[in-house]
Design an enzyme around this catalytic site. Structure first.
Site, PDB file in Angstrom:
ATOM      1  CG  ASP A 263      -4.999   2.716   1.258  1.00  0.00           C
ATOM      2  OD1 ASP A 263      -6.004   1.985   1.208  1.00  0.00           O
ATOM      3  OD2 ASP A 263      -3.877   2.322   1.609  1.00  0.00           O
TER       4      ASP A 263
ATOM      5  CG  HIS B 127      -9.416   0.715   0.096  1.00  0.00           C
ATOM      6  ND1 HIS B 127      -8.752   0.509   1.294  1.00  0.00           N
ATOM      7  CD2 HIS B 127     -10.737   0.738   0.405  1.00  0.00           C
ATOM      8  CE1 HIS B 127      -9.634   0.416   2.280  1.00  0.00           C
ATOM      9  NE2 HIS B 127     -10.832   0.563   1.768  1.00  0.00           N
TER      10      HIS B 127
ATOM     11  CG  MET C 294     -11.056   3.840   2.694  1.00  0.00           C
ATOM     12  SD  MET C 294      -9.450   3.726   3.500  1.00  0.00           S
ATOM     13  CE  MET C 294      -8.389   3.852   2.076  1.00  0.00           C
TER      14      MET C 294
ATOM     15  CG  MET D 281      -7.977   7.627   2.856  1.00  0.00           C
ATOM     16  SD  MET D 281      -6.971   7.722   4.351  1.00  0.00           S
ATOM     17  CE  MET D 281      -6.253   6.088   4.363  1.00  0.00           C
TER      18      MET D 281
ATOM     19  CG  MET E  11     -11.672  -2.392   5.349  1.00  0.00           C
ATOM     20  SD  MET E  11     -10.166  -2.117   4.389  1.00  0.00           S
ATOM     21  CE  MET E  11      -9.122  -1.308   5.608  1.00  0.00           C
TER      22      MET E  11
ATOM     23  CG  HIS F 140      -4.103  -1.190  -1.427  1.00  0.00           C
ATOM     24  ND1 HIS F 140      -5.282  -1.827  -1.769  1.00  0.00           N
ATOM     25  CD2 HIS F 140      -4.398  -0.429  -0.335  1.00  0.00           C
ATOM     26  CE1 HIS F 140      -6.236  -1.475  -0.920  1.00  0.00           C
ATOM     27  NE2 HIS F 140      -5.730  -0.621  -0.041  1.00  0.00           N
TER      28      HIS F 140
ATOM     29  CB  SER G 102      -0.898   0.015   1.238  1.00  0.00           C
ATOM     30  OG  SER G 102      -1.449   1.306   1.383  1.00  0.00           O
TER      31      SER G 102
ATOM     32  CG  ASP H 175      -6.317  -2.578   3.236  1.00  0.00           C
ATOM     33  OD1 ASP H 175      -5.161  -2.415   3.663  1.00  0.00           O
ATOM     34  OD2 ASP H 175      -6.982  -1.686   2.662  1.00  0.00           O
ATOM     35  N   GLY H 176      -4.960  -4.119   6.265  1.00  0.00           N
ATOM     36  CA  GLY H 176      -4.792  -3.469   7.566  1.00  0.00           C
ATOM     37  C   GLY H 176      -4.014  -4.317   8.551  1.00  0.00           C
TER      38      GLY H 176
HETATM   39  C1  DX5 Z   1      -6.126   1.714   5.910  1.00  0.00           C
HETATM   40  C2  DX5 Z   1      -5.764   1.425   4.490  1.00  0.00           C
HETATM   41  C3  DX5 Z   1      -4.728   0.391   4.335  1.00  0.00           C
HETATM   42  C4  DX5 Z   1      -3.407   0.784   4.914  1.00  0.00           C
HETATM   43  C5  DX5 Z   1      -2.731  -0.453   5.357  1.00  0.00           C
HETATM   44  O1  DX5 Z   1      -7.155   2.634   5.912  1.00  0.00           O
HETATM   45  O2  DX5 Z   1      -6.907   0.982   3.778  1.00  0.00           O
HETATM   46  O3  DX5 Z   1      -4.562   0.027   2.974  1.00  0.00           O
HETATM   47  O4  DX5 Z   1      -2.563   1.441   4.018  1.00  0.00           O
HETATM   48  O5  DX5 Z   1      -1.594  -0.083   6.039  1.00  0.00           O
HETATM   49  P1  DX5 Z   1      -0.957  -1.036   7.131  1.00  0.00           P
HETATM   50  O6  DX5 Z   1      -0.523  -2.270   6.411  1.00  0.00           O
HETATM   51  O7  DX5 Z   1       0.163  -0.229   7.676  1.00  0.00           O
HETATM   52  O8  DX5 Z   1      -2.009  -1.323   8.145  1.00  0.00           O
HETATM   53 ZN    ZN Z   2      -6.556   0.129   1.751  1.00  0.00          ZN
END
Ligand code: DX5
Ligand code: ZN
Length: 221
Positions: A35, A66, A68, A37, A137, A33, A8, A173-174
């Site tokens: 993210d 992804h 969010m 947001m 998640m 990946h 990510s 993920d996470g």
């Molecule tokens: C969290 C994200 C993840 C995040 C994961 O909101 O969706 O993709 O980047 O990071 P790590 O692996 O550090 O939890």
């Molecule tokens: Zn993510």
């Protein structure tokens, strides 16, 4: 079963994303990946299409977005047009989930459903027919570097049972790292998103190798 690794970019050094991408691509990861947001659905802002567009020519592996964001549909066409390969929308943000997933496919991308740790899996069961993957998640979305929620492993197992007879990629993920990657693979995960456990270390080759070893052990169980 093959398990793919998707670092990510959220945990990468934003001052040099191009070289960060080059480094992990050189390690043979299968996806990257992204993210995205909005500071509304999740309490954080990251990046969007203006940052993704100039990076695309430097990406040799498919991009996995992804979303969010509270209102994902308007972003979908834009990301699809850029060439993003996979787009996950959150079940919590899509009252018309079938239409949102169809919109992802119409934009030329593979549709996925993201689901928060406390959202009942049954809410996406009927929508599996329109999705290629589910993004389970294993932290509450919004930030990298959070601790893995252990109940996520059982959710992966339940989702795999729910999807029997379907070809469904289950991504997690996470908080994914070498300590849980094996169990996730054994439970039925087929894509692992890894932020901090890859980009958060200076030894990226060692980090990717450790994840691969953990996955191989889990798959062999
Ligand atoms: C969290 C994200 C993840 C995040 C994961 O909101 O969706 O993709 O980047 O990071 P790590 O692996 O550090 O939890
Ligand atoms: Zn993510």
């Amino acid at each position: 079963m093959t398990v793919r690794l998707a670092p990510s970019l959220l945990a990468a050094d934003f001052s040099c994303l191009r070289s960060e991408i080059a480094e992990v691509q050189g390690l043979g990861v299968e996806l990257l990946h992204l993210d995205i947001m909005d500071g509304h659905f999740v309490p954080n802002l990251s990046f969007g299409p203006p940052v993704v567009a100039p990076l695309l020519p430097h990406c040799r592996v498919p991009l996995d977005a992804h979303l969010m964001v509270s209102d994902p549909d308007p972003l979908v066409a834009e990301l699809g047009a850029l060439g993003v390969a996979r787009i996950a929308v959150h079940v919590e943000t899509c009252p018309h989930l079938q239409r949102s997933l169809a919109g992802v496919r119409a934009a030329g991308a593979s549709p996925g459903i993201a689901i928060n740790p406390a959202t009942a899996l049954v809410l996406l069961e009927d929508a599996l027919a329109w999705a290629d993957f589910v993004l389970v998640m294993s932290v509450n979305p919004g930030f990298g570097g959070q601790p893995f929620i252990p109940e996520s492993i059982e959710r992966v197992r339940r989702l795999r049972r729910m999807a029997v007879g379907r070809t469904l990629d289950i991504a997690v993920d996470g908080g994914v790292d070498r300590s849980n990657a094996g169990e996730l693979a054994a439970a039925g995960a087929t894509t692992l998103i890894a932020g901090s456990s890859v980009f958060g270390t200076t030894d990226r080759p060692g980090a990717v190798a450790a994840l691969r070893r953990a996955i191989a052990e889990g798959v062999a169980r």
